[in-house]
Design an enzyme around this catalytic site. Structure first.
Site, PDB file in Angstrom:
ATOM      1  N   GLU A 152      -2.344  -4.314  -1.739  1.00 57.84           N
ATOM      2  CA  GLU A 152      -1.251  -4.134  -0.172  1.00 57.84           C
ATOM      3  C   GLU A 152      -1.205  -5.845  -0.187  1.00 57.84           C
ATOM      4  OE1 GLU A 152      -3.519  -2.088   2.494  1.00 57.84           O
ATOM      5  OE2 GLU A 152      -3.144  -0.318   1.069  1.00 57.84           O
ATOM      6  N   ASN A 193      -0.912  -2.917  -6.173  1.00 57.66           N
ATOM      7  CA  ASN A 193      -0.576  -1.764  -5.905  1.00 57.66           C
ATOM      8  C   ASN A 193       0.170  -2.056  -4.085  1.00 57.66           C
ATOM      9  OD1 ASN A 193      -0.631   1.028  -5.887  1.00 57.66           O
ATOM     10  ND2 ASN A 193      -2.049   0.724  -4.520  1.00 57.66           N
ATOM     11  N   HIS A 229       2.527   6.913   0.792  1.00 60.39           N
ATOM     12  CA  HIS A 229       1.956   7.581   1.459  1.00 60.39           C
ATOM     13  C   HIS A 229       3.488   8.033   2.910  1.00 60.39           C
ATOM     14  CE1 HIS A 229      -2.014   7.135   1.207  1.00 60.39           C
ATOM     15  NE2 HIS A 229      -2.044   5.666   0.852  1.00 60.39           N
ATOM     16  N   GLU A 257      -0.768   6.756  -4.782  1.00 59.34           N
ATOM     17  CA  GLU A 257      -1.426   7.780  -3.209  1.00 59.34           C
ATOM     18  C   GLU A 257      -0.739   8.360  -2.040  1.00 59.34           C
ATOM     19  OE1 GLU A 257      -3.294   4.349  -0.952  1.00 59.34           O
ATOM     20  OE2 GLU A 257      -3.647   3.051  -2.986  1.00 59.34           O
ATOM     21  N   ASP A 259       0.697  11.294  -0.462  1.00 60.51           N
ATOM     22  CA  ASP A 259       0.711  12.360   1.138  1.00 60.51           C
ATOM     23  C   ASP A 259       1.697  12.883   1.575  1.00 60.51           C
ATOM     24  OD1 ASP A 259      -0.068   9.964   2.643  1.00 60.51           O
ATOM     25  OD2 ASP A 259      -1.859  10.331   2.336  1.00 60.51           O
TER      26      ASP A 259
END
Ligand code: 9MR
Length: 458
Positions: A152, A193, A229, A257, A259
């Protein structure tokens, strides 16, 4: 010999039990492997046993510790290390034939207090950072397939995030972190990432430029992670094209990641849409040759960060809180080539039975037989009636473990209380004495609760 036994015991303790999925459920890791990608999940190390461990081991071929490898966890006090959770994840992965994504080495968040609040000269901070990378990567050398080296680093507008590292060291902190990681484990794939870089846009453009700069400087970066996300109904239409343009820079890409959250309560319509969207994201990875795999950020709604951070939202993962596969799970499987019956969600439960009929002994007027009824369907049998017709005039005189009555040539066996329930794959057995004269040919057909069963004579 002693060493072998110890290893076996450890392996047995770590390998999951059989997953409680439905008998016909697909195995994501096998489907993914056949397509040339991995399918992973973030895990919480303390939960890696029981059903949680079983599903993790059975369904996924890569795991990522959600928190256990973060700096704040591994070095809460300067120079004092806690590797317990990280070790547990790596050991579990090895016992279950899984890859590990190491997450994450340098991040503005979840830093230990001594680091976040400490004052260090620039030189000191750079050394602290590279020492940390070296220590952690070396500890797991040869056991981690992908490292999220820097996590990030960007603002939403694509500029560099003002973290402790960036503010003091400038952009070169990234190059230094990657170089330290490469030196410590040359075999690990090194990733940068971030989130909200999944589709094209300012933040993704910022990442694209950053990766171009790093490559131009010869920084040892192997891959770019797109966290994924996502929000129901807002999966970026440009996801595949975006992954492709990064791949074209000469790096691997991965969804790291995934979702897809929704406003609660979850309805059938939302879950069906979520299925379509998990399928679409998986398809986007499959369509990009250098996309190595997809990781979901927790596989069950009981292990998701969403409800804590976005009150009123949730249901973001492929399994519900009770470990039952949701439509999203079947969407992933379908993208991976599965053609089974999961169109609307859970596969329609099936019924089926197989009967084994065996004469145990026979004398001039009588005989004793055993009958085993096996449930070959995917739904449980709760109470059963088995019927057959005698082909040569036999009759039942006395039965055990079932109540058997006879009318003309038709015999009817009703379960006893203790064997009324037959789980999928399970069986019930009863026996009886019968009378015969002239012939004692075995019955050729049985029905269980009105439906024909397969018959095996023995
Ligand atoms: O899933 C992680 C959650 O348990 C932690 O509380 C949280 C703390 O920031 O971090 C979560 O994981 C994050 C990941 O490390 C980086 N990308 C965003 C994830 C969700 O916040």
């Amino acid at each position: 010999m002693a060493a072998v036994s110890a290893l076996t015991a450890a392996t047995v303790a770590l390998v999951g039990l059989a997953a409680p999925a439905h008998a016909a459920d697909p195995v994501l890791r096998d489907l993914a492997a056949a397509k040339g990608i991995y399918y992973g999940t973030a895990v919480t190390s303390s939960k890696l046993s029981g059903t949680y461990g079983a599903v993790t081991g059975a369904q996924f071929d890569s795991i990522t510790p959600a928190n256990e490898m973060k700096w704040g966890t591994v070095e809460p006090n300067r120079g004092s290390f806690n590797w317990a959770g990280a070790d547990r994840v790596v050991d579990f992965a090895e016992a279950n034939g899984q890859q590990v994504r190491g997450h994450t080495l340098v991040w503005h968040s979840q830093m230990p207090n001594w680091l976040a609040n400490g004052s260090f000269s620039n030189t000191e901070l750079r050394t602290i950072m590279t020492d940390h990378v070296t220590t952690e990567v070396t500890r797991y050398k040869g056991r981690i397939d992908h490292w999220d080296v820097v996590n990030e680093p960007l603002n939403e507008d694509g500029t560099m995030r003002g973290s402790k590292f960036y503010n003091q060291l400038g952009e070169s902190y990234i190059a230094d972190a990657f170089r330290a990681a490469r030196a410590a484990d040359p075999a690990a794939k090194l990733y940068i990432n971030d989130y909200n870089t999944d589709g094209t846009g300012p933040k993704s453009n910022g990442m694209y430029s950053l990766v171009q700069r790093l490559k131009a400087q010869g920084v040892p970066i192997d891959g770019v992670g797109f966290q994924g996300h996502l929000i129901l109904g807002q999966v970026p239409a440009t996801l595949q094209a975006n992954l492709q343009r990064f791949a074209d820079l000469g790096v691997e890409v991965a969804i790291t990641e995934l979702d897809i959250r929704m406003t609660l309560p979850a309805t059938d319509a939302k879950l069906a849409q979520q299925k379509t969207e998990f399928k679409a994201v998986t398809n986007a990875c499959l369509a990009v040759a250098r996309c190595e795999g997809v990781t979901v950020w927790g596989f069950t709604d009981s292990d998701s960060w969403i409800p804590d951070v976005f009150p009123g939202e949730g249901a973001a993962t492929p399994y519900d809180a009770g470990f039952q596969p949701k439509p999203a799970y079947y969407g992933i499987a379908e993208a991976l080539g599965w053609t089974g019956d999961g169109g609307g969600g859970d596969p329609t439960p099936t019924t089926g039975c197989a009967v084994t009929y065996a004469v145990q002994s026979q004398w001039n007027t009588g005989f004793t037989a055993n009958v085993t009824v096996r449930n070959t369907g995917t739904s449980p049998v709760n109470g059963w009636t088995l019927r057959w017709t005698w082909p040569s005039g036999q009759s039942v005189t006395q039965a055990w473990n079932a109540t058997v009555t006879q009318s003309g040539a038709q015999a009817t066996a009703v379960n006893a209380a203790h064997n009324a329930a037959i789980a999928p794959g399970g069986s019930a057995t009863f026996g009886f004495n019968g009378a015969w004269s002239g012939g004692n040919t075995a019955p050729g057909a049985f029905t269980l609760n009105g439906a024909a069963c397969a018959v095996a004579l023995s």
